[in-house]
Motif scaffolding. Structure first.
Motif, PDB file in Angstrom:
ATOM      1  N   ARG A  27     -24.245  12.042  38.558  1.00 58.66           N
ATOM      2  CA  ARG A  27     -23.252  11.863  37.487  1.00 58.66           C
ATOM      3  C   ARG A  27     -23.345  12.996  36.463  1.00 58.66           C
ATOM      4  O   ARG A  27     -22.378  13.312  35.794  1.00 58.66           O
ATOM      5  N   ASP A  28     -24.556  13.559  36.343  1.00 61.82           N
ATOM      6  CA  ASP A  28     -24.813  14.528  35.263  1.00 61.82           C
ATOM      7  C   ASP A  28     -25.438  15.811  35.825  1.00 61.82           C
ATOM      8  O   ASP A  28     -26.162  16.505  35.127  1.00 61.82           O
ATOM      9  N   ARG A  41     -19.070  -0.442  36.300  1.00 64.09           N
ATOM     10  CA  ARG A  41     -19.988   0.712  36.307  1.00 64.09           C
ATOM     11  C   ARG A  41     -19.325   1.972  35.761  1.00 64.09           C
ATOM     12  O   ARG A  41     -19.948   2.766  35.076  1.00 64.09           O
ATOM     13  N   VAL A  97     -28.035  -1.383  37.745  1.00 62.70           N
ATOM     14  CA  VAL A  97     -28.414   0.032  37.706  1.00 62.70           C
ATOM     15  C   VAL A  97     -27.832   0.787  36.503  1.00 62.70           C
ATOM     16  O   VAL A  97     -28.483   1.706  35.975  1.00 62.70           O
ATOM     17  N   ARG A 102     -34.001   8.473  31.929  1.00 59.15           N
ATOM     18  CA  ARG A 102     -33.249   9.688  32.283  1.00 59.15           C
ATOM     19  C   ARG A 102     -34.144  10.929  32.147  1.00 59.15           C
ATOM     20  O   ARG A 102     -34.151  11.806  33.000  1.00 59.15           O
ATOM     21  N   TYR A 110     -32.252   6.447  40.535  1.00 62.43           N
ATOM     22  CA  TYR A 110     -31.983   5.402  39.532  1.00 62.43           C
ATOM     23  C   TYR A 110     -32.017   4.021  40.175  1.00 62.43           C
ATOM     24  O   TYR A 110     -32.455   3.041  39.567  1.00 62.43           O
ATOM     25  N   ARG A 111     -31.575   3.949  41.423  1.00 63.04           N
ATOM     26  CA  ARG A 111     -31.601   2.673  42.132  1.00 63.04           C
ATOM     27  C   ARG A 111     -33.046   2.234  42.415  1.00 63.04           C
ATOM     28  O   ARG A 111     -33.378   1.045  42.347  1.00 63.04           O
ATOM     29  N   ASP A 117     -21.171   3.735  32.796  1.00 64.38           N
ATOM     30  CA  ASP A 117     -21.716   5.070  33.083  1.00 64.38           C
ATOM     31  C   ASP A 117     -21.041   6.157  32.240  1.00 64.38           C
ATOM     32  O   ASP A 117     -21.658   7.174  31.920  1.00 64.38           O
ATOM     33  N   ARG A 169     -22.100   5.524  28.049  1.00 64.05           N
ATOM     34  CA  ARG A 169     -23.474   5.492  27.528  1.00 64.05           C
ATOM     35  C   ARG A 169     -23.728   6.736  26.675  1.00 64.05           C
ATOM     36  O   ARG A 169     -23.092   7.792  26.872  1.00 64.05           O
ATOM     37  N   THR A 182     -29.404  11.694  43.624  1.00 63.94           N
ATOM     38  CA  THR A 182     -30.084  11.274  42.391  1.00 63.94           C
ATOM     39  C   THR A 182     -29.799   9.808  42.072  1.00 63.94           C
ATOM     40  O   THR A 182     -30.597   9.150  41.413  1.00 63.94           O
ATOM     41  N   GLY A 183     -28.645   9.304  42.558  1.00 62.42           N
ATOM     42  CA  GLY A 183     -28.350   7.882  42.345  1.00 62.42           C
ATOM     43  C   GLY A 183     -29.416   7.010  42.982  1.00 62.42           C
ATOM     44  O   GLY A 183     -29.778   5.954  42.451  1.00 62.42           O
TER      45      GLY A 183
HETATM   46  O1   DC Z   1     -24.333   7.239  42.968  1.00 61.06           O
HETATM   47  P1   DC Z   1     -24.838   5.807  42.902  1.00 61.06           P
HETATM   48  O2   DC Z   1     -23.721   4.798  42.871  1.00 61.06           O
HETATM   49  O3   DC Z   1     -25.866   5.481  43.912  1.00 61.06           O
HETATM   50  O4   DC Z   1     -25.574   5.723  41.468  1.00 61.06           O
HETATM   51  C1   DC Z   1     -26.141   4.531  41.014  1.00 61.06           C
HETATM   52  C2   DC Z   1     -26.129   4.482  39.502  1.00 61.06           C
HETATM   53  O5   DC Z   1     -27.047   5.429  38.976  1.00 61.06           O
HETATM   54  C3   DC Z   1     -24.795   4.757  38.828  1.00 61.06           C
HETATM   55  O6   DC Z   1     -24.172   3.548  38.416  1.00 61.06           O
HETATM   56  C4   DC Z   1     -25.118   5.600  37.644  1.00 61.06           C
HETATM   57  C5   DC Z   1     -26.529   6.063  37.834  1.00 61.06           C
HETATM   58  N1   DC Z   1     -26.681   7.510  37.983  1.00 61.06           N
HETATM   59  C6   DC Z   1     -26.826   8.249  36.845  1.00 61.06           C
HETATM   60  O7   DC Z   1     -26.753   7.700  35.745  1.00 61.06           O
HETATM   61  N2   DC Z   1     -27.067   9.582  36.934  1.00 61.06           N
HETATM   62  C7   DC Z   1     -27.132  10.188  38.116  1.00 61.06           C
HETATM   63  N3   DC Z   1     -27.384  11.505  38.166  1.00 61.06           N
HETATM   64  C8   DC Z   1     -26.956   9.436  39.313  1.00 61.06           C
HETATM   65  C9   DC Z   1     -26.708   8.093  39.207  1.00 61.06           C
END
Ligand code: DC
Length: 221
Positions: A137-138, A187, A101, A111, A41-42, A191, A194, A37-38
């Motif tokens: 993350r979530d 980050r 990001v 989101r 967002y990227r 992260d 927020r 999922t990251g």
């Molecule tokens: O896992 P990553 O480092 O590629 O994620 C990049 C950014 O995306 C990270 O700084 C926070 C965000 N992210 C998020 O808010 N929710 C997620 N489910 C995955 C990533």
């Protein structure tokens, strides 16, 4: 054909712990799907930067995100990230995207949009191959709160920065140790603080340090 996994494995944690590597290997070993999922967002962040939109302008970021065609592959053997049809797997891993990001992923409308797409991809993948390993993350707290297995991977910022630096070097991107550590810490802070679904271990997650630990690294409430 379906694999050995049934349902969702949620793999959450801060950046640089190796979530994506673990998720891919686990999914491949179990014949399951994999969702990074990251990367989603990227992809949005890359589009925002390329369009010259201010990452702090939540309305403009949300409007742009709405019109994008984001494509992340769910095959653990062939990971791919495409933006409006173009392969941008490399471009989404640059320091430029790293730096922006967190701001983009803090926009509630972004989101909402991505969580909706993630749930659809999870449902479609489970339907097709039986199970999916999802990293983010979530995932355990918001995207798939009913996942039967939730793991929170964590490590010190120094260890994670060293890992990220080694990855950058291996990929031919110059890595300054102090800058990578500062980026990881920044980050972590953004992260986990927020308002919209911050980085946090779900109450029923198994932490990589130990089960139900209360370590500040797990950002448990
Ligand atoms: O896992 P990553 O480092 O590629 O994620 C990049 C950014 O995306 C990270 O700084 C926070 C965000 N992210 C998020 O808010 N929710 C997620 N489910 C995955 C990533």
């Amino acid at each position: 054909m379906t694999g050995a996994l049934r349902g969702v494995v949620a793999l959450d944690g801060p950046s640089g712990t190796g979530k994506t590597t673990v998720a891919r290997k686990l999914a491949a070993a179990l014949g399951a799907g994999f969702l990074d999922t990251g990367a989603m967002y990227r992809l949005v962040t890359l589009a925002v930067l390329d369009a010259g939109v201010d990452t702090e302008d939540a309305d403009a970021v949300a409007a742009l995100a709405e019109g994008l065609t984001l494509d992340v592959a769910t095959d653990p053997e062939a990971p791919a990230a495409r933006l409006d049809g173009t392969d941008v797997g490399e471009a989404i891993r640059t320091a430029r995207v790293d730096a922006a990001v967190s701001a983009v992923s803090a926009v509630p409308a972004v989101r909402e949009l991505l969580v909706r797409r993630q749930r659809a991809l999870i449902a479609e993948t489970v339907e097709r191959v039986g199970g999916v390993v999802v990293d983010g993350r979530d995932i355990g707290t918001v995207v798939a709160p009913d996942a039967p297995l939730k793991v929170f991977l964590t490590a010190s910022a120094e260890v994670r920065a060293a890992r990220r630096g080694a990855q950058d070097t291996a990929a031919g991107r110059p890595a300054d140790e102090a800058a990578v550590l500062a980026s990881v810490q920044r980050r972590d802070q953004l992260d986990s603080s927020r308002a919209a679904s911050p980085l946090r271990a779900a109450d029923d997650a198994t932490c990589s340090t130990r089960r139900n630990c209360r370590s500040s690294r797990c950002w448990r409430s």
